[in-house]
Design an enzyme around this catalytic site. Structure first.
Site, PDB file in Angstrom:
ATOM      1  N   LYS B  73       0.860  -1.198   0.000  1.00 53.36           N
ATOM      2  CA  LYS B  73       0.000   0.000   0.000  1.00 53.36           C
ATOM      3  C   LYS B  73       0.886   1.235   0.000  1.00 53.36           C
ATOM      4  CE  LYS B  73      -3.954   2.017   2.486  1.00 53.36           C
ATOM      5  NZ  LYS B  73      -4.902   1.838   3.611  1.00 53.36           N
ATOM      6  N   SER B 148      -9.821   1.856   2.498  1.00 59.28           N
ATOM      7  CA  SER B 148      -8.891   2.592   1.675  1.00 59.28           C
ATOM      8  C   SER B 148      -7.839   1.707   1.001  1.00 59.28           C
ATOM      9  CB  SER B 148      -8.170   3.651   2.510  1.00 59.28           C
ATOM     10  OG  SER B 148      -7.359   3.050   3.518  1.00 59.28           O
ATOM     11  N   SER B 172     -10.163  -0.365   6.767  1.00 57.96           N
ATOM     12  CA  SER B 172      -9.545  -0.170   5.450  1.00 57.96           C
ATOM     13  C   SER B 172      -8.851  -1.394   4.871  1.00 57.96           C
ATOM     14  CB  SER B 172      -8.547   0.990   5.507  1.00 57.96           C
ATOM     15  OG  SER B 172      -9.240   2.207   5.461  1.00 57.96           O
TER      16      SER B 172
END
Lengths: 92, 466
Positions: B73, B148, B172
């Site tokens: 990420k 996210s 997330s």
């Protein structure tokens, strides 16, 4: 509405954001909706929370100062550097 | 795509090379990323060079994740590589050190193959807040990936990689995992070091793996967890150690007061999952989490307050976006911080307001007290059960650009995931069934502090049983 346009402008100043009148109107409506929704928290009885601290929270290490080995690399990545110092615009 | 553990076993045994594994991933990424936008950058040549280094090692010295390609990420530091948090605010920034999780992945001979797209600064539940475009759901390109960590979940679901790391502040990891039909865990707060993770809300943030199945997830958490003197919150945490756990010895609670009014398809999946587990000897008990319904509003006040403080450091003076036409220091701040996207600005504004001296008592401090009340609910619940079963999300993946979704309805995507961050307990999201649009349904198992083995065992018992 929980939050006024003037409060939005003051908050933006504190958060270091330059906002237009249109954005101020939008934020006032949006943040008011969130704060109105969050007002339900007032109905929760929290009177016992200060008296009995929560157990099982993450154990923390001792707060001791230490040299960060990445510090030279971090300062080397500054946008605008002079010698080993960060250059910024004049304050006054 | 081959499971992560199979890749590592075969690379260690010399059945395949790490180079072949990396080439397969790169081919899949090249084919699918243009439509999915799961990756913001691919480290192709570097990945192949690293694979060659792993292949050159004697087989016995190859690590636990040998040859496994990992999507990272874009809010975790990988030295020498861009880290943007999917924001224009960090334009030009290159990581100057490795996050602890990156060090651990590399030490285990994993290959970091690229930066995964995300909601800007991890703020969002649809991945539509990325400054570089949304991630599309691999199972239906008209729908969101969730967020996210949308790029991480989509990359695994599309078979581009078998392992991705995400971060989870309010869901997330688990929400996009549910939307994309893969497995994601938010470990116990403090299990995994957050050193090198761009902070959003420090009391809630936690890194965790996203994989195609539970066993791969266990392997990844075993590698990335453990003590780190550079993160005070995980200084005294032992690493997660996988242990066999018999589900027939477990009691699972279902908090009916928290999960009422469910979407029919999700309610049906939950009922079916309960039946599957009962058939395997799991005992069920109705429990109450009377204050869990307040977790979401408490979360938005606390998380935004912490974000307003954490993101104050992004002023463009030291690194990141720097406007050229600023007159003085104040003007520099204003012009540089204009690079934040609208959702990030909105949350910083909300947090700044909630922390203000005139409002802190009513908002921030009250929300923190409510968080304590919610933690007590969980502590009480776990005195009588081993785990708690809930849906992972109130709906399946929704349409991109859904104009019917106002701010609050987007925030409600995290209804069932946020309490785990508030309480600090672990929770895993795993796919269980499909809805009428053939979209994956995610169920979630909560566990007590440091009892990831129990929730993994329950999630594994549900795998493929729908």
């Amino acid at each position: 509405m929980a939050i006024t346009i003037d409060e939005i402008k003051k908050t933006a100043k504190l958060a270091k954001f330059e906002i237009t009148q249109e954005e101020a109107n939008l934020y006032a409506a949006q943040l008011s909706a969130v704060l109105d929704w969050a007002a339900q928290l007032q109905s929760v009885d929290t009177s016992a929370t200060a008296a009995a601290p929560v157990q099982n929270s993450a154990p923390l290490r001792a707060d001791k100062a230490a040299i960060n080995p990445a510090a030279p690399a971090i300062t080397a990545a500054f946008n605008d550097r002079e010698n080993n110092l960060l250059r910024v615009k004049k304050v006054l | 795509m081959m499971k992560a553990r199979e890749t590592a076993q075969k690379v260690r045994a010399g059945v395949i090379t790490a180079t072949q594994a990396a080439q397969d991933c790169l081919a899949q990424i090249e084919k699918l990323n243009p439509q999915l936008n799961a990756f913001l950058e691919i480290f192709g040549e570097e990945a192949l060079a690293r694979a060659a280094q792993i292949d050159a090692k004697p087989a016995a010295q190859r690590g636990a994740l040998a040859g496994i390609c990992v999507a990272l990420k874009d809010n975790m530091e990988f030295a020498g590589h861009t880290m943007s948090c999917a924001s224009r605010m960090l334009a030009g920034y290159k990581a100057v050190y490795n996050a602890t999780v990156v060090e651990r992945l590399l030490a285990a001979d994993a290959i970091i193959i690229g930066r995964a797209n995300m909601d800007e600064f991890a703020m969002g539940s649809s991945n539509e807040n990325s400054a570089f475009g949304p991630v599309k759901n691999p199972l239906d390109l008209t729908r969101v990936s969730g967020g996210s960590s949308g790029g991480s979940a989509a990359a695994v679901a599309a078979g581009m990689v078998s392992l991705a790391l995400g971060s989870d502040t309010g869901g997330s990891i688990r929400q996009p995992a549910a939307f994309c039909g893969v497995v994601g865990i938010k470990p116990t707060y403090g299990r995994v070091s957050r050193r090198g993770l761009a902070a959003f809300a420090s009391s809630l943030d936690q890194i965790g793996p996203i994989t195609a199945d539970v066993e791969d997830n266990i392997l990844a958490l075993s590698v990335i967890s453990g003590e780190d003197k550079n993160d005070s919150t995980c200084a005294a945490r032992a690493p997660f150690a996988a242990e066999n756990c018999e589900v027939k010895n477990l009691t699972v609670g279902v908090p009916q007061d928290f999960i009422k009014d469910l979407n029919p398809a999700i309610a049906s999946a939950l009922g079916k999952a309960k039946g599957v587990l009962q058939n395997k000897g799991v005992k069920f008990k109705d429990i109450s989490l009377p204050h869990a319904k307040y977790a979401l509003p408490a979360y938005y006040i606390v998380a935004c307050s912490e974000a307003s403080s954490n993101l104050a450091r992004f002023d463009g003076l030291r690194y990141g976006h720097k406007a050229q036409d600023a007159k003085d220091l104040e003007d520099t701040y204003l012009k540089n911080r204009a690079a934040f996207g609208p959702e990030v600005k909105r949350r910083i504004m909300l947090g700044t307001y909630s922390l203000g001296s005139a409002h802190a008592q009513d908002y921030y401090l009250k929300a923190k007290k409510v968080c304590d009340v919610i933690r007590r609910d969980f502590e009480l619940a776990f005195s009588g059960v081993d785990a708690i079963l809930t849906p992972a999300t109130p709906t399946t993946a929704f349409k991109l650009n859904d104009k019917n979704k106002d701010l609050l309805s987007l925030y409600l995507s995290d209804l069932y995931t946020v309490p785990a961050n508030i309480a600090g307990v672990p929770a895993v999201s795993a796919p269980f069934g499909r809805d009428g649009d053939n979209l994956p349904i995610g169920l979630q198992v909560y566990g007590n502090y440091c009892e990831e083995n129990k929730i993994y065992a329950l999630a594994a018992a549900l795998e493929g049983q729908w």
